[in-house]
Scaffold this motif. Structure first.
Motif, PDB file in Angstrom:
ATOM      1  N   ALA A  63     -14.381   2.366   1.145  1.00 40.77           N
ATOM      2  CA  ALA A  63     -14.038   1.535  -0.014  1.00 40.77           C
ATOM      3  C   ALA A  63     -12.549   1.628  -0.316  1.00 40.77           C
ATOM      4  O   ALA A  63     -11.891   0.613  -0.576  1.00 40.77           O
ATOM      5  N   ALA A  64     -12.011   2.839  -0.284  1.00 47.31           N
ATOM      6  CA  ALA A  64     -10.579   3.004  -0.536  1.00 47.31           C
ATOM      7  C   ALA A  64      -9.756   2.283   0.524  1.00 47.31           C
ATOM      8  O   ALA A  64      -8.750   1.631   0.222  1.00 47.31           O
ATOM      9  N   ASP A  65     -10.206   2.371   1.771  1.00 46.56           N
ATOM     10  CA  ASP A  65      -9.465   1.742   2.858  1.00 46.56           C
ATOM     11  C   ASP A  65      -9.471   0.219   2.736  1.00 46.56           C
ATOM     12  O   ASP A  65      -8.427  -0.429   2.886  1.00 46.56           O
ATOM     13  N   VAL A  66     -10.639  -0.363   2.474  1.00 44.34           N
ATOM     14  CA  VAL A  66     -10.704  -1.829   2.408  1.00 44.34           C
ATOM     15  C   VAL A  66      -9.977  -2.356   1.178  1.00 44.34           C
ATOM     16  O   VAL A  66      -9.372  -3.432   1.213  1.00 44.34           O
ATOM     17  N   LEU A  67      -9.992  -1.605   0.102  1.00 42.92           N
ATOM     18  CA  LEU A  67      -9.218  -2.004  -1.071  1.00 42.92           C
ATOM     19  C   LEU A  67      -7.723  -1.989  -0.745  1.00 42.92           C
ATOM     20  O   LEU A  67      -6.993  -2.935  -1.046  1.00 42.92           O
ATOM     21  N   ARG A  68      -7.285  -0.925  -0.136  1.00 42.11           N
ATOM     22  CA  ARG A  68      -5.862  -0.745   0.167  1.00 42.11           C
ATOM     23  C   ARG A  68      -5.347  -1.808   1.149  1.00 42.11           C
ATOM     24  O   ARG A  68      -4.298  -2.408   0.925  1.00 42.11           O
ATOM     25  N   ARG A  69      -6.112  -2.056   2.195  1.00 46.77           N
ATOM     26  CA  ARG A  69      -5.633  -2.903   3.285  1.00 46.77           C
ATOM     27  C   ARG A  69      -5.912  -4.384   3.084  1.00 46.77           C
ATOM     28  O   ARG A  69      -5.141  -5.227   3.561  1.00 46.77           O
ATOM     29  N   PHE A  70      -7.000  -4.712   2.385  1.00 45.99           N
ATOM     30  CA  PHE A  70      -7.415  -6.111   2.341  1.00 45.99           C
ATOM     31  C   PHE A  70      -7.635  -6.665   0.932  1.00 45.99           C
ATOM     32  O   PHE A  70      -7.106  -7.730   0.598  1.00 45.99           O
ATOM     33  N   LEU A  71      -8.435  -5.975   0.130  1.00 41.31           N
ATOM     34  CA  LEU A  71      -8.883  -6.577  -1.120  1.00 41.31           C
ATOM     35  C   LEU A  71      -7.782  -6.669  -2.167  1.00 41.31           C
ATOM     36  O   LEU A  71      -7.595  -7.720  -2.794  1.00 41.31           O
ATOM     37  N   VAL A  72      -7.066  -5.578  -2.396  1.00 40.22           N
ATOM     38  CA  VAL A  72      -6.012  -5.609  -3.413  1.00 40.22           C
ATOM     39  C   VAL A  72      -4.921  -6.624  -3.060  1.00 40.22           C
ATOM     40  O   VAL A  72      -4.528  -7.435  -3.907  1.00 40.22           O
ATOM     41  N   PRO A  73      -4.406  -6.651  -1.824  1.00 36.34           N
ATOM     42  CA  PRO A  73      -3.406  -7.686  -1.509  1.00 36.34           C
ATOM     43  C   PRO A  73      -3.925  -9.109  -1.716  1.00 36.34           C
ATOM     44  O   PRO A  73      -3.151 -10.006  -2.071  1.00 36.34           O
ATOM     45  N   ALA A  74      -5.224  -9.305  -1.542  1.00 36.79           N
ATOM     46  CA  ALA A  74      -5.786 -10.654  -1.649  1.00 36.79           C
ATOM     47  C   ALA A  74      -5.843 -11.171  -3.081  1.00 36.79           C
ATOM     48  O   ALA A  74      -5.985 -12.378  -3.294  1.00 36.79           O
TER      49      ALA A  74
END
Length: 365
Positions: A63-74
Protein backbone atom coordinates in the motif's frame (compact mmCIF):
# COMPACT_ATOMS: atom_id res chain seq x y z
CA UNK A 1 -8.92 23.38 -2.68
CA UNK A 2 -5.51 22.32 -3.95
CA UNK A 3 -3.41 19.47 -2.67
CA UNK A 4 0.08 20.55 -1.66
CA UNK A 5 1.40 17.22 -0.41
CA UNK A 6 0.70 13.89 1.22
CA UNK A 7 2.38 12.36 4.25
CA UNK A 8 2.65 8.59 4.65
CA UNK A 9 3.06 7.71 8.31
CA UNK A 10 3.68 4.23 9.70
CA UNK A 11 2.69 3.52 13.28
CA UNK A 12 2.91 0.40 15.44
CA UNK A 13 -0.13 -0.27 17.65
CA UNK A 14 0.06 -3.18 20.15
CA UNK A 15 -3.29 -4.92 20.66
CA UNK A 16 -4.58 -5.46 24.19
CA UNK A 17 -4.83 -9.17 23.37
CA UNK A 18 -3.96 -11.38 20.37
CA UNK A 19 -6.74 -11.41 17.76
CA UNK A 20 -7.03 -14.81 16.09
CA UNK A 21 -9.02 -15.62 12.97
CA UNK A 22 -8.92 -18.32 10.30
CA UNK A 23 -6.29 -16.32 8.39
CA UNK A 24 -3.87 -15.73 11.26
CA UNK A 25 -3.20 -14.06 14.61
CA UNK A 26 -2.40 -10.40 15.10
CA UNK A 27 -0.67 -9.06 18.22
CA UNK A 28 0.42 -5.67 16.86
CA UNK A 29 -1.01 -3.61 14.03
CA UNK A 30 1.40 -2.05 11.57
CA UNK A 31 -0.78 0.85 10.42
CA UNK A 32 -0.30 3.16 7.46
CA UNK A 33 -1.84 6.61 7.96
CA UNK A 34 -2.28 9.11 5.14
CA UNK A 35 -2.33 12.86 5.79
CA UNK A 36 -3.45 15.07 2.91
CA UNK A 37 -2.33 18.69 3.10
CA UNK A 38 -4.25 21.24 1.04
CA UNK A 39 -4.33 25.01 0.70
CA UNK A 40 -7.40 25.09 2.96
CA UNK A 41 -7.03 22.30 5.53
CA UNK A 42 -5.47 18.91 6.15
CA UNK A 43 -7.18 15.55 6.48
CA UNK A 44 -6.45 12.03 7.65
CA UNK A 45 -7.12 8.57 6.28
CA UNK A 46 -6.24 5.12 7.61
CA UNK A 47 -5.21 2.20 5.42
CA UNK A 48 -6.68 -1.03 6.81
CA UNK A 49 -4.35 -3.43 4.99
CA UNK A 50 -2.71 -6.04 7.19
CA UNK A 51 1.02 -6.70 7.48
CA UNK A 52 0.75 -9.80 5.26
CA UNK A 53 -1.63 -10.55 2.35
CA UNK A 54 -3.83 -12.93 4.34
CA UNK A 55 -7.21 -11.21 4.58
CA UNK A 56 -6.84 -9.86 1.05
CA UNK A 57 -4.14 -9.46 -1.60
CA UNK A 58 -3.19 -6.09 -0.10
CA UNK A 59 -0.58 -5.58 2.60
CA UNK A 60 0.92 -2.52 4.25
CA UNK A 61 4.25 -2.34 2.44
CA UNK A 62 2.52 -2.69 -0.93
CA UNK A 63 0.00 0.00 0.00
CA UNK A 64 2.80 2.41 0.86
CA UNK A 65 4.59 1.58 -2.37
CA UNK A 66 1.59 2.04 -4.65
CA UNK A 67 0.65 5.28 -2.93
CA UNK A 68 4.18 6.62 -3.28
CA UNK A 69 4.76 5.58 -6.89
CA UNK A 70 1.34 5.82 -8.50
CA UNK A 71 -1.67 6.96 -6.51
CA UNK A 72 -0.45 10.16 -4.86
CA UNK A 73 1.10 11.58 -8.07
CA UNK A 74 -2.17 10.82 -9.88
CA UNK A 75 -4.23 13.11 -7.61
CA UNK A 76 -1.95 16.13 -7.86
CA UNK A 77 -4.56 18.15 -9.75
CA UNK A 78 -7.77 17.08 -7.99
CA UNK A 79 -9.76 19.79 -6.23
CA UNK A 80 -12.44 17.62 -4.60
CA UNK A 81 -12.70 14.14 -3.09
CA UNK A 82 -15.20 13.05 -5.74
CA UNK A 83 -12.40 13.42 -8.30
CA UNK A 84 -10.07 10.99 -6.50
CA UNK A 85 -11.63 7.69 -7.60
CA UNK A 86 -11.80 8.70 -11.29
CA UNK A 87 -8.17 9.86 -11.12
CA UNK A 88 -7.14 6.48 -9.71
CA UNK A 89 -9.40 4.29 -11.85
CA UNK A 90 -6.68 3.30 -14.33
CA UNK A 91 -4.73 1.57 -11.54
CA UNK A 92 -6.14 -1.90 -10.92
CA UNK A 93 -6.96 -3.05 -7.39
CA UNK A 94 -5.31 -1.57 -4.29
CA UNK A 95 -8.69 -0.49 -2.91
CA UNK A 96 -7.42 -0.14 0.65
CA UNK A 97 -4.66 2.23 -0.42
CA UNK A 98 -7.11 4.16 -2.60
CA UNK A 99 -9.59 4.37 0.28
CA UNK A 100 -6.99 5.82 2.64
CA UNK A 101 -6.05 8.51 0.13
CA UNK A 102 -9.64 9.40 -0.77
CA UNK A 103 -10.59 9.55 2.92
CA UNK A 104 -7.73 11.92 3.69
CA UNK A 105 -8.75 14.22 0.83
CA UNK A 106 -12.43 14.04 1.84
CA UNK A 107 -11.55 14.79 5.47
CA UNK A 108 -9.56 17.86 4.40
CA UNK A 109 -12.33 19.07 2.11
CA UNK A 110 -15.02 18.69 4.77
CA UNK A 111 -12.88 20.31 7.46
CA UNK A 112 -12.39 23.31 5.17
CA UNK A 113 -16.14 23.63 4.65
CA UNK A 114 -17.10 22.87 8.27
CA UNK A 115 -19.14 19.76 7.36
CA UNK A 116 -18.99 16.46 9.26
CA UNK A 117 -18.56 13.03 7.69
CA UNK A 118 -21.92 12.07 9.17
CA UNK A 119 -23.71 14.92 7.45
CA UNK A 120 -21.92 14.38 4.15
CA UNK A 121 -22.67 10.66 4.05
CA UNK A 122 -26.31 11.12 5.13
CA UNK A 123 -26.32 9.85 8.72
CA UNK A 124 -29.67 9.81 10.50
CA UNK A 125 -28.59 8.80 14.01
CA UNK A 126 -26.60 10.58 16.72
CA UNK A 127 -25.29 7.31 18.15
CA UNK A 128 -24.88 3.78 16.85
CA UNK A 129 -25.31 0.38 18.53
CA UNK A 130 -22.06 -1.52 18.85
CA UNK A 131 -21.14 -5.12 18.38
CA UNK A 132 -17.85 -6.78 19.14
CA UNK A 133 -15.86 -9.36 17.20
CA UNK A 134 -14.46 -12.23 19.29
CA UNK A 135 -11.52 -14.14 17.88
CA UNK A 136 -10.86 -17.87 17.97
CA UNK A 137 -9.83 -18.99 21.45
CA UNK A 138 -7.85 -21.89 22.88
CA UNK A 139 -10.84 -23.23 24.83
CA UNK A 140 -14.59 -22.89 25.26
CA UNK A 141 -14.11 -21.63 28.82
CA UNK A 142 -11.79 -18.86 27.59
CA UNK A 143 -14.37 -17.92 24.97
CA UNK A 144 -17.22 -17.77 27.48
CA UNK A 145 -15.16 -15.58 29.81
CA UNK A 146 -14.38 -13.20 26.94
CA UNK A 147 -17.99 -13.00 25.75
CA UNK A 148 -19.21 -12.44 29.30
CA UNK A 149 -16.77 -9.59 29.71
CA UNK A 150 -17.92 -7.89 26.51
CA UNK A 151 -21.56 -8.22 27.48
CA UNK A 152 -20.74 -6.70 30.88
CA UNK A 153 -19.18 -3.76 29.01
CA UNK A 154 -22.49 -3.24 27.24
CA UNK A 155 -21.94 -4.59 23.73
CA UNK A 156 -25.31 -5.36 22.16
CA UNK A 157 -24.15 -7.99 19.65
CA UNK A 158 -21.52 -10.71 19.70
CA UNK A 159 -19.71 -11.95 16.59
CA UNK A 160 -17.75 -15.18 16.86
CA UNK A 161 -14.94 -15.99 14.46
CA UNK A 162 -15.28 -19.60 13.29
CA UNK A 163 -13.33 -22.13 11.26
CA UNK A 164 -13.53 -25.89 10.70
CA UNK A 165 -13.15 -27.52 14.10
CA UNK A 166 -14.22 -24.34 15.92
CA UNK A 167 -17.81 -23.63 14.98
CA UNK A 168 -20.83 -25.57 16.24
CA UNK A 169 -19.62 -26.21 19.79
CA UNK A 170 -18.46 -22.63 20.52
CA UNK A 171 -21.77 -21.30 19.17
CA UNK A 172 -23.72 -23.82 21.22
CA UNK A 173 -21.81 -22.91 24.37
CA UNK A 174 -22.36 -19.15 23.93
CA UNK A 175 -26.05 -19.58 23.15
CA UNK A 176 -26.59 -21.85 26.16
CA UNK A 177 -24.68 -19.58 28.53
CA UNK A 178 -25.99 -16.20 27.39
CA UNK A 179 -29.47 -16.95 26.10
CA UNK A 180 -30.99 -14.67 23.48
CA UNK A 181 -28.03 -12.33 23.02
CA UNK A 182 -27.73 -11.10 19.41
CA UNK A 183 -25.23 -13.56 17.98
CA UNK A 184 -23.58 -14.02 14.58
CA UNK A 185 -20.55 -15.82 13.18
CA UNK A 186 -17.79 -14.91 10.73
CA UNK A 187 -15.94 -17.59 8.77
CA UNK A 188 -13.55 -15.38 6.77
CA UNK A 189 -13.80 -17.74 3.73
CA UNK A 190 -12.81 -20.85 5.76
CA UNK A 191 -15.36 -23.27 4.25
CA UNK A 192 -16.46 -24.65 0.86
CA UNK A 193 -19.94 -25.29 -0.44
CA UNK A 194 -19.41 -28.99 0.30
CA UNK A 195 -19.60 -28.00 3.99
CA UNK A 196 -23.25 -26.95 3.60
CA UNK A 197 -24.63 -29.85 5.62
CA UNK A 198 -22.20 -29.12 8.43
CA UNK A 199 -22.95 -25.38 8.39
CA UNK A 200 -26.66 -26.21 8.56
CA UNK A 201 -25.96 -27.48 12.08
CA UNK A 202 -25.72 -23.79 13.05
CA UNK A 203 -29.33 -23.14 11.98
CA UNK A 204 -30.95 -24.10 15.32
CA UNK A 205 -29.01 -21.40 17.18
CA UNK A 206 -31.01 -18.49 15.70
CA UNK A 207 -27.98 -16.58 14.44
CA UNK A 208 -28.33 -13.13 12.92
CA UNK A 209 -26.11 -14.26 10.05
CA UNK A 210 -23.13 -16.25 8.91
CA UNK A 211 -20.54 -13.94 7.37
CA UNK A 212 -18.47 -14.87 4.31
CA UNK A 213 -18.42 -18.64 4.75
CA UNK A 214 -16.89 -19.36 1.31
CA UNK A 215 -14.09 -18.00 -0.86
CA UNK A 216 -14.55 -14.39 -1.88
CA UNK A 217 -14.74 -15.30 -5.57
CA UNK A 218 -17.32 -18.05 -5.05
CA UNK A 219 -20.46 -15.94 -5.33
CA UNK A 220 -22.42 -18.75 -7.00
CA UNK A 221 -21.33 -21.09 -4.21
CA UNK A 222 -22.78 -18.66 -1.69
CA UNK A 223 -26.05 -18.64 -3.62
CA UNK A 224 -26.13 -22.44 -3.48
CA UNK A 225 -25.27 -22.45 0.22
CA UNK A 226 -27.99 -19.89 0.95
CA UNK A 227 -30.54 -22.35 -0.49
CA UNK A 228 -29.33 -25.12 1.82
CA UNK A 229 -29.24 -23.34 5.18
CA UNK A 230 -31.72 -21.12 7.00
CA UNK A 231 -29.12 -18.89 8.69
CA UNK A 232 -28.93 -15.68 6.60
CA UNK A 233 -25.76 -15.43 4.51
CA UNK A 234 -23.86 -12.13 4.75
CA UNK A 235 -21.10 -11.25 2.31
CA UNK A 236 -17.95 -9.37 3.31
CA UNK A 237 -14.83 -10.04 1.24
CA UNK A 238 -16.92 -10.69 -1.90
CA UNK A 239 -18.36 -7.16 -1.84
CA UNK A 240 -15.77 -4.95 -3.52
CA UNK A 241 -18.08 -2.37 -5.12
CA UNK A 242 -21.68 -1.31 -5.55
CA UNK A 243 -21.74 -3.32 -8.78
CA UNK A 244 -20.55 -6.44 -6.97
CA UNK A 245 -23.16 -5.89 -4.26
CA UNK A 246 -25.97 -5.57 -6.81
CA UNK A 247 -24.85 -8.73 -8.60
CA UNK A 248 -24.59 -10.75 -5.38
CA UNK A 249 -28.06 -9.68 -4.29
CA UNK A 250 -29.56 -10.50 -7.70
CA UNK A 251 -27.94 -13.96 -7.67
CA UNK A 252 -29.32 -14.70 -4.20
CA UNK A 253 -25.80 -15.05 -2.78
CA UNK A 254 -26.61 -12.98 0.29
CA UNK A 255 -29.46 -11.40 2.20
CA UNK A 256 -27.24 -9.10 4.31
CA UNK A 257 -24.11 -7.10 3.43
CA UNK A 258 -21.16 -6.02 5.53
CA UNK A 259 -19.80 -2.71 4.24
CA UNK A 260 -16.09 -2.10 4.86
CA UNK A 261 -14.96 1.21 3.34
CA UNK A 262 -11.34 0.12 3.04
CA UNK A 263 -12.26 -3.02 1.18
CA UNK A 264 -14.40 -1.17 -1.39
CA UNK A 265 -12.12 1.79 -2.12
CA UNK A 266 -13.48 4.43 0.22
CA UNK A 267 -16.50 5.95 1.93
CA UNK A 268 -18.04 7.35 -1.25
CA UNK A 269 -18.25 3.85 -2.77
CA UNK A 270 -19.38 2.52 0.62
CA UNK A 271 -22.30 4.93 0.50
CA UNK A 272 -23.19 3.67 -2.99
CA UNK A 273 -23.24 0.10 -1.66
CA UNK A 274 -25.47 1.29 1.17
CA UNK A 275 -27.83 2.80 -1.40
CA UNK A 276 -27.91 -0.46 -3.38
CA UNK A 277 -28.84 -2.29 -0.18
CA UNK A 278 -31.68 0.12 0.55
CA UNK A 279 -32.98 -0.16 -3.01
CA UNK A 280 -33.12 -3.94 -2.67
CA UNK A 281 -34.39 -4.13 0.91
CA UNK A 282 -31.15 -5.75 2.11
CA UNK A 283 -29.93 -4.91 5.64
CA UNK A 284 -26.38 -3.60 5.90
CA UNK A 285 -23.89 -2.94 8.66
CA UNK A 286 -20.45 -1.39 8.99
CA UNK A 287 -17.60 -3.83 9.44
CA UNK A 288 -14.32 -3.11 11.17
CA UNK A 289 -10.62 -3.79 10.59
CA UNK A 290 -9.20 -3.06 14.05
CA UNK A 291 -8.98 0.64 13.18
CA UNK A 292 -7.44 3.34 15.33
CA UNK A 293 -9.59 6.31 16.27
CA UNK A 294 -8.98 7.84 12.83
CA UNK A 295 -10.61 4.98 10.98
CA UNK A 296 -13.16 4.34 13.71
CA UNK A 297 -14.49 7.91 13.58
CA UNK A 298 -15.36 7.60 9.90
CA UNK A 299 -16.81 4.11 10.40
CA UNK A 300 -19.15 5.35 13.11
CA UNK A 301 -20.46 8.00 10.71
CA UNK A 302 -21.11 5.32 8.08
CA UNK A 303 -22.84 3.10 10.66
CA UNK A 304 -25.30 5.93 11.31
CA UNK A 305 -26.75 5.77 7.77
CA UNK A 306 -30.40 4.67 7.50
CA UNK A 307 -29.67 1.38 5.74
CA UNK A 308 -27.18 0.21 8.38
CA UNK A 309 -29.84 -1.46 10.50
CA UNK A 310 -27.69 -4.09 12.23
CA UNK A 311 -25.07 -3.39 14.93
CA UNK A 312 -21.64 -3.06 13.37
CA UNK A 313 -18.09 -3.85 14.42
CA UNK A 314 -17.68 -0.27 15.65
CA UNK A 315 -16.30 -1.29 19.02
CA UNK A 316 -14.88 1.10 21.59
CA UNK A 317 -11.18 1.96 21.43
CA UNK A 318 -10.40 -0.15 24.49
CA UNK A 319 -11.49 -3.31 22.67
CA UNK A 320 -8.20 -3.21 20.79
CA UNK A 321 -5.88 -0.55 22.23
CA UNK A 322 -4.88 0.53 25.72
CA UNK A 323 -4.09 3.97 24.30
CA UNK A 324 -5.53 5.24 21.03
CA UNK A 325 -3.98 7.95 18.87
CA UNK A 326 -7.17 10.05 19.13
CA UNK A 327 -9.42 10.75 22.08
CA UNK A 328 -10.86 7.30 22.81
CA UNK A 329 -14.26 6.12 21.65
CA UNK A 330 -16.01 4.98 24.82
CA UNK A 331 -19.08 2.77 24.90
CA UNK A 332 -22.17 4.26 26.55
CA UNK A 333 -25.07 1.88 27.11
CA UNK A 334 -23.89 -0.21 24.20
CA UNK A 335 -23.59 2.74 21.80
CA UNK A 336 -20.96 5.12 20.45
CA UNK A 337 -21.71 8.77 19.70
CA UNK A 338 -21.37 9.87 16.09
CA UNK A 339 -18.70 12.61 15.77
CA UNK A 340 -20.20 15.97 14.84
CA UNK A 341 -17.07 18.05 14.24
CA UNK A 342 -15.83 18.95 10.75
CA UNK A 343 -14.49 16.05 8.70
CA UNK A 344 -14.05 12.82 10.62
CA UNK A 345 -14.58 14.86 13.77
CA UNK A 346 -11.47 13.80 15.67
CA UNK A 347 -7.81 14.82 15.64
CA UNK A 348 -4.72 12.78 16.45
CA UNK A 349 -3.19 13.46 19.84
CA UNK A 350 0.28 14.61 18.83
CA UNK A 351 2.13 13.04 21.76
CA UNK A 352 0.38 9.67 21.33
CA UNK A 353 0.89 9.71 17.58
CA UNK A 354 4.60 10.52 17.94
CA UNK A 355 5.05 7.75 20.50
CA UNK A 356 3.89 5.03 18.10
CA UNK A 357 5.31 6.43 14.85
CA UNK A 358 7.92 4.24 13.19
CA UNK A 359 8.45 6.34 10.07
CA UNK A 360 7.16 9.22 7.96
CA UNK A 361 7.52 10.18 4.32
CA UNK A 362 6.48 13.48 2.74
CA UNK A 363 5.36 13.49 -0.88
CA UNK A 364 5.23 17.02 -2.23
CA UNK A 365 2.77 17.85 -5.01
Amino acid sequence: MKLTGVELRRISMPLVAPFRTSFGTETTRDVLLVRAATTDAEGWGECVAMTAPLYSSEYVDAAADVLRRFLVPAVASVSSAVQVAPALARFHGHRMAKAALETAVLDAELRASGVSFARELGAVREEVPCGVSVGIMDSIDELLDAVGGYLDEGYVRIKLKIQPGWDVEPVRAVRERFGDVLLQVDANTAYTVSDARHLARLDPFDLLLIEQPLDEEDVLGHAELARQITTPVCLDESITSARAAAAAIRLGACSIINIKPGRVGGYLEARRIHDVCIANGVPAWCGGMLETGIGRAANVALAALPGCTLPGDTSGSSRYYRTDITPPFTLRSGHLPVPTGPGIGVDPIESELTAVTTGTEWLAL
